[in-house]
Write an enzyme that holds these catalytic residues in place. Structure first.
Site, PDB file in Angstrom:
ATOM      1  N   GLU A 167      -6.272  16.242   9.566  1.00  0.00           N
ATOM      2  CA  GLU A 167      -4.970  15.863   8.855  1.00  0.00           C
ATOM      3  C   GLU A 167      -4.143  16.364   7.671  1.00  0.00           C
ATOM      4  O   GLU A 167      -4.639  16.840   7.362  1.00  0.00           O
ATOM      5  CB  GLU A 167      -5.104  14.231   8.545  1.00  0.00           C
TER       6      GLU A 167
ATOM      7  N   TYR B 180       5.449   7.925  10.310  1.00  0.00           N
ATOM      8  CA  TYR B 180       3.501   8.433  10.310  1.00  0.00           C
ATOM      9  C   TYR B 180       4.536   9.983   8.716  1.00  0.00           C
ATOM     10  O   TYR B 180       5.397  10.524   8.812  1.00  0.00           O
ATOM     11  CB  TYR B 180       3.060   8.720  10.810  1.00  0.00           C
TER      12      TYR B 180
ATOM     13  N   LEU C 248       0.687  -1.272  -0.208  1.00  0.00           N
ATOM     14  CA  LEU C 248      -0.294   0.131   0.348  1.00  0.00           C
ATOM     15  C   LEU C 248       1.445   1.044  -0.064  1.00  0.00           C
ATOM     16  O   LEU C 248       1.672   1.444   0.811  1.00  0.00           O
ATOM     17  CB  LEU C 248      -0.956   0.133   1.054  1.00  0.00           C
ATOM     18  N   LEU C 249       0.606   2.298  -0.681  1.00  0.00           N
ATOM     19  CA  LEU C 249       1.067   2.995  -0.635  1.00  0.00           C
ATOM     20  C   LEU C 249      -0.121   4.624  -0.238  1.00  0.00           C
ATOM     21  O   LEU C 249      -1.066   4.245  -0.791  1.00  0.00           O
ATOM     22  CB  LEU C 249       1.800   3.963  -2.449  1.00  0.00           C
ATOM     23  N   ASN C 250       0.349   5.616   0.660  1.00  0.00           N
ATOM     24  CA  ASN C 250      -0.359   6.476   1.136  1.00  0.00           C
ATOM     25  C   ASN C 250      -0.282   7.385   1.160  1.00  0.00           C
ATOM     26  O   ASN C 250       0.641   8.289  -0.312  1.00  0.00           O
ATOM     27  CB  ASN C 250      -1.202   6.311   1.805  1.00  0.00           C
ATOM     28  N   ASP C 251      -0.078   8.765   1.829  1.00  0.00           N
ATOM     29  CA  ASP C 251       0.335  10.398   1.731  1.00  0.00           C
ATOM     30  C   ASP C 251       1.750  10.252   1.180  1.00  0.00           C
ATOM     31  O   ASP C 251       2.226  10.032   1.019  1.00  0.00           O
ATOM     32  CB  ASP C 251       0.394  11.070   2.698  1.00  0.00           C
TER      33      ASP C 251
ATOM     34  N   ARG D  67      -0.427  14.721  14.642  1.00  0.00           N
ATOM     35  CA  ARG D  67       1.078  14.586  13.559  1.00  0.00           C
ATOM     36  C   ARG D  67       0.779  15.111  11.846  1.00  0.00           C
ATOM     37  O   ARG D  67      -0.122  16.105  11.729  1.00  0.00           O
ATOM     38  CB  ARG D  67       0.180  12.585  13.370  1.00  0.00           C
TER      39      ARG D  67
ATOM     40  N   GLN E 263       4.687   7.738   1.886  1.00  0.00           N
ATOM     41  CA  GLN E 263       3.757   6.957   2.952  1.00  0.00           C
ATOM     42  C   GLN E 263       3.784   4.752   2.815  1.00  0.00           C
ATOM     43  O   GLN E 263       3.338   5.082   0.998  1.00  0.00           O
ATOM     44  CB  GLN E 263       2.054   6.650   3.735  1.00  0.00           C
TER      45      GLN E 263
HETATM   46  C1  FRU Z   1      -3.642  10.576   6.565  1.00  0.00           C
HETATM   47  C2  FRU Z   1      -2.851   9.732   7.583  1.00  0.00           C
HETATM   48  C3  FRU Z   1      -1.691  10.672   8.314  1.00  0.00           C
HETATM   49  C4  FRU Z   1      -0.108   9.717   8.651  1.00  0.00           C
HETATM   50  C5  FRU Z   1      -0.314   9.280   7.599  1.00  0.00           C
HETATM   51  C6  FRU Z   1      -0.682   7.543   8.104  1.00  0.00           C
HETATM   52  O1  FRU Z   1      -3.605   9.224   5.335  1.00  0.00           O
HETATM   53  O2  FRU Z   1      -3.374   9.209   8.247  1.00  0.00           O
HETATM   54  O3  FRU Z   1      -2.133  11.936   9.084  1.00  0.00           O
HETATM   55  O4  FRU Z   1       0.468  10.143   9.095  1.00  0.00           O
HETATM   56  O5  FRU Z   1      -1.314   9.232   6.765  1.00  0.00           O
HETATM   57  O6  FRU Z   1       0.620   6.403   7.059  1.00  0.00           O
END
Ligand code: FRU
Length: 494
Positions: free
Chosen positions: A226, A110, A48-51, A171, A67
């Site tokens: 966030e 994070y 998985l890729l996120n932010d 965060r 992420q």
């Molecule tokens: C947003 C979030 C951030 C956190 C990160 C964790 O998508 O929830 O607030 O730092 O993803 O992966």
């Protein structure tokens, strides 16, 4: 084909190296067999890729992190993956940069930002820790990356606890130079569950002093904010952020959580306020944009990149061991108190060839690949519909319909295979300017990004067409013929 369905908490927090090689090999093979892999967008190799994190310019290159949970398509223990680029379109994967390997980030590295300081890049991020009772602790941490990409974590947290009255949902620090020091903006939640952004200041990047709650609206911002980001364009301040649990009467949105922005005349340190703020607006009119990260680039532009994916939503690629991607790089400009989002000019270099489609009321084009860009100018058009990724007979597909007389656009992904997130609606309807419409549409296998009226709005949609419907048919019906240019795009991932 389905690798693993159930993910227990111990699975998610197991060390990457403790997974046996058979599982990892199967994961890689499964991803390789996946339909819907992207041609020219950043995507994870596995998992998985996120932010997006740490988007910056350093060492003569664009630096971008994201992420990552490389072990599966779920939110497990996160690291920062690292990419570099000379041109904002060809990205070199540099591997995992920050991994959860200290007492301050044991349960996840994070999100955060990056700032070049002399010959090093400061990475500022949140260390997520779960104690023995699974209570969250968060630390704001720093690390220095040198010009060989070698990273040294700073031993002590930059900020070691949230202020009194705030929970550990604290965060996503962004550090920017401000006046003759530095400003840190961070997402936060009060102990009575109110979403806030806080700021800190520092002269030396080591000692941080709480400046307090950032004042940017009088409305309640749900239970958590966030990924706040503050940038400046044409002497205006732009704050981008993700309020969770926002009351829809404050600003309507359909996605599980919105990515929003406000524009202000300035940021005033004394009052800790974005002065004279506009109302909240959605950054994207589509289905899948979240956690957009922007920065003031040394070349004078504001550049941004978004996570195309949403928290707590399952996507069809989960079955193939990977999830999500990043947007193309966007340039943000504020003009006359309005935000414009444009594809970064470098994106034009993806174009391989261009074809001017015949101007007629109905245009049907059978593209060779599913990686292309369309420029459409509906000079006098009033109503029209564009269908992408239809079946061979032109049926189904993603529909973009518009009516410029009443200023309305509807994007409908209900007639495309492998629907998902249906509970949040399969259409997005929004207002557009009542004037001749221009569109710039980027299509990439399972992603469509629509830039409307030279960046007045953007609408983004993941779509997962059936294999047999994975046709590249473009059908455009308009009241009046429009000018359409088709560009095949270079597939930087292949
Ligand atoms: C947003 C979030 C951030 C956190 C990160 C964790 O998508 O929830 O607030 O730092 O993803 O992966």
């Amino acid at each position: 084909m389905v690798l693993k369905k159930e993910w227990t908490t111990p699975d998610r927090y197991k060390k990457y190296n403790d997974w046996d090689t058979d599982y990892i090999e199967e994961l890689i093979t499964t991803v390789t067999r996946s339909p819907w892999r992207l041609g020219y967008h950043i995507q994870p190799k596995t998992g998985l890729l996120n932010d997006p994190n740490g988007f910056s310019f350093f060492n003569g290159k664009w630096q971008l992190f994201y992420q990552a949970y490389p072990i599966g398509p779920v939110h497990g223990v996160k690291s920062w993956a690292h990419l570099t680029s000379d041109n904002l379109i060809d990205w070199k994967y540099e591997g995992l940069a920050l991994e959860p390997d200290t007492l301050f980030d044991s349960h996840g590295v994070y999100s955060g930002s990056a700032l070049p300081v002399n010959d090093k890049l400061l990475l500022a991020y949140t260390g997520n820790v779960r104690d023995d009772n699974w209570q969250r602790r968060s630390y704001q941490l720093g690390a220095w990356m040198d010009t060989t990409n070698h990273i040294t974590k700073i031993d002590e947290p930059l900020i070691d606890h949230p202020p009194v009255g705030f929970s550990h949902d604290f965060r996503d620090p962004q550090i920017i130079p401000f006046n003759d020091g530095y400003l840190l903006i961070i997402g936060a939640q009060t102990t009575d569950n109110k979403g806030k952004a806080l700021t800190y200041t520092s002269k030396d990047l080591q000692h941080w002093t709480l400046n307090g709650e950032l004042n940017f609206t009088d409305e309640p911002m749900g239970y958590m904010v966030e990924c706040p980001n503050l940038v400046f364009s044409n002497d205006k301040a732009l704050l981008i952020f993700c309020p969770q649990g926002l009351d829809k009467s404050i600003c309507h949105y359909d996605n599980i959580y919105p990515n929003m922005y406000i524009i202000g005349d300035n940021y005033d340190l004394e009052t800790n306020a974005i002065t004279n703020p506009t109302e909240l607006k959605n950054l994207d009119e589509g289905f899948d944009v979240y956690a957009t990260q922007a920065f003031n680039s040394p070349d004078g532009r504001v550049l941004a990149v978004s996570w195309i994916g949403l928290p707590e939503v399952n996507y069809p690629t989960d079955d193939y061991g990977w999830a999500h991607c990043l947007s193309i790089i966007k340039e943000l400009i504020i003009k006359d108190d309005k935000l414009y989002q444009l594809p970064a000019k470098e994106t034009e270099a993806l174009r391989l060839n261009s074809i001017k489609l015949p101007e007629s009321q109905t245009t049907h084009y059978d593209a060779k690949t599913n990686c292309y860009e369309l420029e459409i100018d509906c000079h006098d058009s009033e109503k029209g519909q564009i269908k992408l990724m239809t079946q061979e007979n032109g049926e189904n597909g993603l529909s973009i319909s518009f009516d410029t007389t009443c200023g309305k656009m509807i994007i409908d992904r209900s007639h495309i295979g492998n629907g998902f997130a249906r509970e949040y609606g399969e259409t997005r309807e929004f207002s557009i300017s009542q004037k001749p419409l221009t569109l710039q549409i980027f299509v990439d296998e399972s992603l469509v990004e629509v830039f409307i009226n030279d960046g007045e709005q953007v609408a983004t949609a993941r779509v997962f067409p059936e294999a047999e419907a994975n046709h590249t048919h473009v059908t455009i019906n308009t009241d009046v013929p429009s000018s359409i240019t088709y560009y095949e795009l270079r597939q930087t991932n292949r």
